[in-house]
Design a protein around this motif. Structure first.
Motif, PDB file in Angstrom:
ATOM      1  N   HIS A 117      12.169  -3.586   0.279  1.00 38.97           N
ATOM      2  CA  HIS A 117      12.416  -2.528   1.260  1.00 38.97           C
ATOM      3  C   HIS A 117      11.189  -2.294   2.149  1.00 38.97           C
ATOM      4  CE1 HIS A 117      16.034  -2.067  -0.840  1.00 38.97           C
ATOM      5  NE2 HIS A 117      15.740  -1.065  -1.645  1.00 38.97           N
ATOM      6  N   LEU A 118      10.011  -2.321   1.560  1.00 35.08           N
ATOM      7  CA  LEU A 118       8.805  -2.091   2.358  1.00 35.08           C
ATOM      8  C   LEU A 118       8.588  -3.224   3.351  1.00 35.08           C
ATOM      9  CD1 LEU A 118       6.347  -0.427   3.027  1.00 35.08           C
ATOM     10  CD2 LEU A 118       5.112  -1.560   1.162  1.00 35.08           C
ATOM     11  N   LEU A 119       8.793  -4.463   2.934  1.00 35.36           N
ATOM     12  CA  LEU A 119       8.616  -5.590   3.853  1.00 35.36           C
ATOM     13  C   LEU A 119       9.646  -5.540   4.979  1.00 35.36           C
ATOM     14  CD1 LEU A 119       7.803  -8.577   1.462  1.00 35.36           C
ATOM     15  CD2 LEU A 119       6.240  -7.203   2.844  1.00 35.36           C
ATOM     16  N   THR A 120      10.885  -5.184   4.627  1.00 38.24           N
ATOM     17  CA  THR A 120      11.917  -5.048   5.651  1.00 38.24           C
ATOM     18  C   THR A 120      11.517  -4.019   6.695  1.00 38.24           C
ATOM     19  OG1 THR A 120      13.693  -5.680   4.119  1.00 38.24           O
ATOM     20  CG2 THR A 120      14.325  -4.392   6.048  1.00 38.24           C
ATOM     21  N   ALA A 121      11.012  -2.875   6.229  1.00 39.39           N
ATOM     22  CA  ALA A 121      10.615  -1.803   7.142  1.00 39.39           C
ATOM     23  C   ALA A 121       9.449  -2.220   8.020  1.00 39.39           C
ATOM     24  CB  ALA A 121      10.247  -0.560   6.341  1.00 39.39           C
TER      25      ALA A 121
ATOM     26  N   LEU B 273      -0.087  -5.669   1.560  1.00 35.44           N
ATOM     27  CA  LEU B 273      -0.819  -6.934   1.487  1.00 35.44           C
ATOM     28  C   LEU B 273      -1.814  -6.972   0.334  1.00 35.44           C
ATOM     29  CD1 LEU B 273      -1.476  -7.687   5.278  1.00 35.44           C
ATOM     30  CD2 LEU B 273       0.404  -8.456   3.817  1.00 35.44           C
ATOM     31  N   ARG B 274      -1.832  -5.927  -0.481  1.00 29.60           N
ATOM     32  CA  ARG B 274      -2.705  -5.960  -1.652  1.00 29.60           C
ATOM     33  C   ARG B 274      -2.227  -6.995  -2.653  1.00 29.60           C
ATOM     34  NH1 ARG B 274      -3.328   0.522  -2.812  1.00 29.60           N
ATOM     35  NH2 ARG B 274      -4.225   1.065  -0.785  1.00 29.60           N
ATOM     36  N   LYS B 275      -3.156  -7.476  -3.422  1.00 31.28           N
ATOM     37  CA  LYS B 275      -2.849  -8.526  -4.390  1.00 31.28           C
ATOM     38  C   LYS B 275      -1.746  -8.094  -5.349  1.00 31.28           C
ATOM     39  CE  LYS B 275      -5.028 -11.392  -7.967  1.00 31.28           C
ATOM     40  NZ  LYS B 275      -6.299 -11.691  -8.673  1.00 31.28           N
ATOM     41  N   GLU B 276      -1.809  -6.840  -5.816  1.00 29.85           N
ATOM     42  CA  GLU B 276      -0.829  -6.364  -6.785  1.00 29.85           C
ATOM     43  C   GLU B 276       0.580  -6.340  -6.187  1.00 29.85           C
ATOM     44  OE1 GLU B 276      -4.871  -4.839  -7.470  1.00 29.85           O
ATOM     45  OE2 GLU B 276      -3.471  -4.672  -5.768  1.00 29.85           O
ATOM     46  N   PHE B 277       0.672  -5.886  -4.942  1.00 34.82           N
ATOM     47  CA  PHE B 277       1.993  -5.812  -4.315  1.00 34.82           C
ATOM     48  C   PHE B 277       2.515  -7.211  -3.995  1.00 34.82           C
ATOM     49  CE2 PHE B 277       5.050  -5.272  -0.902  1.00 34.82           C
ATOM     50  CZ  PHE B 277       5.804  -4.195  -1.350  1.00 34.82           C
TER      51      PHE B 277
ATOM     52  N   LEU C 251       4.617 -10.965   8.285  1.00 34.41           N
ATOM     53  CA  LEU C 251       3.877  -9.708   8.403  1.00 34.41           C
ATOM     54  C   LEU C 251       2.374  -9.961   8.423  1.00 34.41           C
ATOM     55  CD1 LEU C 251       3.767  -6.605   8.424  1.00 34.41           C
ATOM     56  CD2 LEU C 251       3.786  -6.695   5.912  1.00 34.41           C
ATOM     57  N   GLY C 252       1.881 -10.751   7.454  1.00 35.52           N
ATOM     58  CA  GLY C 252       0.447 -10.979   7.347  1.00 35.52           C
ATOM     59  C   GLY C 252      -0.149 -11.633   8.581  1.00 35.52           C
TER      60      GLY C 252
ATOM     61  N   GLN D 108      -8.781  -3.391   9.179  1.00 36.15           N
ATOM     62  CA  GLN D 108      -9.810  -3.652   8.164  1.00 36.15           C
ATOM     63  C   GLN D 108      -9.247  -3.691   6.751  1.00 36.15           C
ATOM     64  OE1 GLN D 108     -13.059  -4.300   8.948  1.00 36.15           O
ATOM     65  NE2 GLN D 108     -12.384  -4.217  11.095  1.00 36.15           N
ATOM     66  N   GLY D 109      -7.926  -3.637   6.599  1.00 34.12           N
ATOM     67  CA  GLY D 109      -7.329  -3.555   5.268  1.00 34.12           C
ATOM     68  C   GLY D 109      -7.119  -4.905   4.606  1.00 34.12           C
ATOM     69  N   SER D 110      -6.271  -4.917   3.602  1.00 34.67           N
ATOM     70  CA  SER D 110      -5.991  -6.126   2.822  1.00 34.67           C
ATOM     71  C   SER D 110      -5.332  -7.188   3.696  1.00 34.67           C
ATOM     72  CB  SER D 110      -5.058  -5.784   1.656  1.00 34.67           C
ATOM     73  OG  SER D 110      -5.607  -4.768   0.851  1.00 34.67           O
ATOM     74  N   ARG D 111      -5.584  -8.455   3.326  1.00 27.12           N
ATOM     75  CA  ARG D 111      -4.978  -9.578   4.037  1.00 27.12           C
ATOM     76  C   ARG D 111      -4.461 -10.591   3.024  1.00 27.12           C
ATOM     77  NH1 ARG D 111      -6.279  -9.587   9.505  1.00 27.12           N
ATOM     78  NH2 ARG D 111      -8.022  -8.225  10.106  1.00 27.12           N
ATOM     79  N   LEU D 112      -3.569 -11.450   3.493  1.00 24.95           N
ATOM     80  CA  LEU D 112      -3.074 -12.510   2.619  1.00 24.95           C
ATOM     81  C   LEU D 112      -4.180 -13.530   2.387  1.00 24.95           C
ATOM     82  CD1 LEU D 112       0.489 -13.243   4.064  1.00 24.95           C
ATOM     83  CD2 LEU D 112      -0.075 -11.952   2.007  1.00 24.95           C
ATOM     84  N   PRO D 113      -4.336 -14.025   1.158  1.00 22.48           N
ATOM     85  CA  PRO D 113      -5.340 -15.063   0.898  1.00 22.48           C
ATOM     86  C   PRO D 113      -5.032 -16.335   1.679  1.00 22.48           C
ATOM     87  CG  PRO D 113      -4.432 -14.158  -1.158  1.00 22.48           C
ATOM     88  CD  PRO D 113      -3.579 -13.645  -0.039  1.00 22.48           C
TER      89      PRO D 113
END
Length: 800
Positions: free
Chosen positions: A512-516, A535-539, A557-558, A569-574
């Motif tokens: 749902h979050l990715l869709t939004a 984009l956090r590792k856990e999510f 998204l990434g 400045q936030g999380s990014r995909l590795p």
């Protein structure tokens, strides 16, 4: 500015082109809108606006609508509405069974799918994480307001169709039937008599019937009374002594008594009905199945017997029995494969005799059970609905739209009529119904501004009743159709705020979050704190463990954030994950996209026109947008630059080679030449190498006009922009890139073109309405068309 206000409400909310004022943005939008109106074909979906149908949720179908319809629970004392679990996309859609065993308690709880334990849905709070620290407080607030929410957002009764014919009385358990309420004082005398004697099966049955007629507040307290427990125990002990009609009466009495789904009495009743099923009549079997539905108890074994029984006696089914059977099939989320053909033939047989509410019930049953239906049958249903839509309830109409969406049916008359009927009904429709209407337009790619504007105007006042799924689907639908309503700031701000409120749900439902967030990205909105969370590792790990295919959405998204949010400045995909996604998408493109005839033809002709395969590259400049580009590079003096080399040796061999654009060549391009080779022959001789992934980095450069007789230079170093080099990204589009029957691009393809321009590319459109007809014309006509597109005077003048 408006953007500043939005940032205050939602910290770190990026808005592309945030440097423009509200007035400037409105002026731009107005200009854009007027241009779209001129180029869009009128009347495709409705008389006054364009039609469109989508999805794919990025499909969506490479983007598929991953969608699981809600189980509409029937309102009764002590029951809660059952909330469905949606996927996102795709995109195989899987549906989960609504029946879940529940622990005994006074009030039966909703299934685990509906309301997961709130505290367990949260990740452990981390220090210095303001967004996460607000979750716990939000949960407690939601808990306190839950009753109010459920009251406001209760779904409409899916059994309204049963009120249209008296025959349904014998097929359904209707606790709303008028019955004389017993005085509360009689409760003690009834329960006292239970303690005083064993009682015959008939007396026990009479006790249950009388207790079910007590006032509602007394029935609630009854379940915790030990004497009622003793009555149930005696019924279980004597279960085989009851006649079938008496046993059915006991089961019906359990509905107003709100007996928990896991109660031992219901266990015994289910086992006994399974034992007796083949000796019962179809009317009795359907009635018992309806009681199980009202009790919210999952009974797959019993339903299996019912379906087998109905299959053997199919010719004996009456119209009401058939509709009730489809309702049961839908509520059980099971679709017996051997009934499919019989169901279709029966629908066609009774099509003109069904009431409109019955048609809605049939579509809902098919949709919930993920039952396939032929285009012919769905079109016949849609034909009738389109002629009588004004007489149909909104609830039944929404159910038809669900099945229309599931079958991907582009029924233009229905969508046109819907555009006339539904806007006035939006304000009085509940939030789930509005969501399904919006999702129908986006998934079928139908664009209707009147409908979308009505939805947008109604939503802010109801947004607090949106589930995470609803908020996501609204954002996806508007983004997919690339529509920003007149009240866009209020509309998007309210939905983004609701996403923050529902943040705790996304750990369980990451789709749902990715869709939004994708829906927001399509319209250049990037709420940075939510993106950081996604984009956090856990999510990311949770998305990879989902049963839905979310990799492509995560990738889109990434990479979009990388291109459009330079200050993020936030999380990014590795990088390794991006590489994995790139390879996955590229592999698909080589099999399904690069080989499409319209793209192969354009590639071959461009190679012939420019001087060889080293001058054009068929690849994905932006792999995360999942569509191909034909890349061409021009120098400032106008001549093409070779760049598509398989290896350094080939590059060296081709150094300083090129083609002189003489007057003779120009004449051949514009007038054609005799006995010219076919595009396939040219491609074979050229020996086109396996395409490589193109570089999407660099800074924009301008180019000059192309004089005749110019000769190409040596190959530039890979991945670097040459001084004043012009890079063209030719877009060979097809109908699936646009709204239905119009020239309005879908959100994903608007995003792609926007990002190509940000990276310095000149986007050149080769639209299907121009290119597809040319595929049947002469080679010289196609070459002349492509020559004009590549060396467009306006483009070269702008570059200069």
């Amino acid at each position: 500015m408006a953007t500043v206000l939005m940032c205050r409400r939602f910290p770190r909310l990026s808005r592309v082109a945030a440097f423009s004022t509200t007035a400037e943005r409105k002026a731009e939008r107005g200009s854009s809108k007027s241009k779209k109106e001129k180029r869009d074909k009128p009347g495709a979906a409705n008389a006054g606006s364009e039609s469109g149908t989508t999805i794919q949720l990025l499909k969506p179908q490479d983007y598929r609508v991953l969608y699981n319809p809600a189980a509409y629970a029937r309102g009764r004392a002590g029951s809660q509405q059952r909330v469905d679990r949606d996927s996102s996309q795709a995109l195989g859609d899987t549906f989960t069974s609504p029946g879940a065993t529940q622990a005994p308690q006074t009030f039966p709880t909703a299934s685990a799918q509906a309301l997961p334990p709130i505290r367990n849905a949260l990740p452990k709070p981390k220090p210095k994480m303001p967004l996460e620290q607000t979750i716990l407080a939000t949960l407690y607030k939601e808990e306190a307001e839950k009753e109010k929410w459920e009251l406001h957002d209760s779904k409409e009764d899916p059994r309204m169709f049963q009120k249209g014919r008296p025959e349904y009385r014998s097929l359904s358990c209707d606790s709303a039937d008028p019955a004389q309420t017993l005085p509360a004082e009689e409760e003690d005398s009834i329960l006292q008599s239970v303690a005083g004697c064993e009682g015959s099966p008939g007396i026990l049955t009479d006790h249950f019937l009388k207790l079910s007629r007590l006032p509602a507040e007394r029935r609630v307290a009854l379940l915790s009374d030990p004497r009622f427990g003793a009555l149930c125990h005696r019924a279980v002990t004597a279960i085989r002594l009851f006649s079938t009609p008496d046993l059915i009466q006991i089961l019906k009495a359990c509905v107003p008594l709100a007996v928990p789904a896991s109660h031992p009495l219901l266990d015994a009743c289910e086992a006994e009905f399974c034992r007796r099923a083949w000796d019962m009549g179809l009317e009795q079997l359907l009635l018992v199945a309806d009681c199980w539905r009202c009790l919210e108890r999952s009974v797959p074994s019993y339903l299996g017997i019912l379906f087998s029984y109905a299959n053997l006696r199919w010719k004996d089914l009456t119209l009401p029995q058939f509709v009730q059977l489809l309702y049961i099939i839908g509520e059980g989320r099971r679709s017996p494969a051997d009934l499919t053909q019989k169901v279709e033939s029966t629908i066609l047989k009774h099509l003109d005799a069904f009431t409109l509410e019955e048609l809605g019930a049939i579509c809902l049953g098919l949709f919930k059970s993920v039952s396939g239906i032929s285009d012919h049958v769905m079109r016949r249903i849609a034909d009738r609905v389109s002629l009588q839509m004004e007489d149909m309830s909104t609830y039944a109409l929404v159910n038809v739209l669900k099945m229309l969406r599931y079958t991907r049916m582009d029924h233009v008359p229905l969508m046109r009529e819907l555009g006339k009927v539904i806007p006035a009904r939006i304000p009085t429709t509940n939030i789930q119904g509005i969501m399904h209407i919006a999702l129908t337009y986006s998934s079928l790619h139908f664009f209707n501004e009147d409908v979308l504007a009505a939805i947008a105007a109604s939503l802010p006042s109801k947004v607090s009743y949106c589930r995470s799924k609803d908020a996501a689907k609204f954002l996806w639908s508007f983004g997919c159709l690339d529509y920003e309503p007149p009240n866009e700031e209020e509309f998007y701000s309210s939905l983004i705020k609701q996403l923050h409120t529902k943040l705790h749900e996304f750990s369980k439902f990451p789709e749902h979050l990715l869709t939004a967030l994708l829906g927001l990205a399509f319209v250049k909105r990037f709420p940075e704190e939510l993106i950081d969370f996604a984009l956090r590792k856990e999510f990311v790990q949770k998305t990879r463990g989902s049963k839905y295919e979310l990799n492509k959405d995560l990738f889109t998204l990434g990479k979009s954030v990388e291109i459009e949010c330079p200050t993020y400045q936030g999380s990014r995909l590795p990088p390794q994950l991006c590489q994995e996604f790139t390879e996955m998408v590229s592999s698909f493109a080589e099999r399904e996209i690069y080989v499409r005839p319209e793209i192969v033809e354009a590639t071959s002709l461009l190679e012939s026109m420019l001087g060889g395969p080293e001058y054009v590259k068929n690849h994905m400049i932006l792999p995360h947008t999942r569509s191909s580009d034909l890349e061409v590079r021009l120098a400032t003096d106008g001549h093409p630059i070779p760049f598509n080399f398989k290896d350094p040796v080939a590059a060296e061999k081709l150094k300083d080679m090129g083609v002189s654009l003489t007057d003779d060549l120009i004449s051949q391009l514009t007038k054609g030449r005799a006995h010219s080779q076919s595009p396939v022959e040219v491609g074979d001789e050229a020996g086109i190498p396996r395409q490589e992934r193109g570089d999407a980095a660099g800074t924009p450069c301008s180019g000059g006009a192309l004089p005749a007789g110019a000769k190409c230079q040596a190959e530039p170093k890979a991945g670097r922009w040459q001084p004043r080099e012009v890079r063209l990204a030719l877009q060979v589009s097809n109908r699936n890139h646009f709204c239905y029957g119009s020239r309005r691009l879908l959100g994903l393809h608007c995003l792609k073109r926007r990002q190509l321009r940000l990276l310095g590319y000149e986007v050149v459109e080769i639209p299907f309405w121009e290119w597809f007809p040319l595929l049947k014309r002469t080679r010289s006509e196609k070459l002349s068309y492509l020559h004009y597109k590549v060396f467009c005077p306006a483009l070269l003048t702008g570059a200069g």
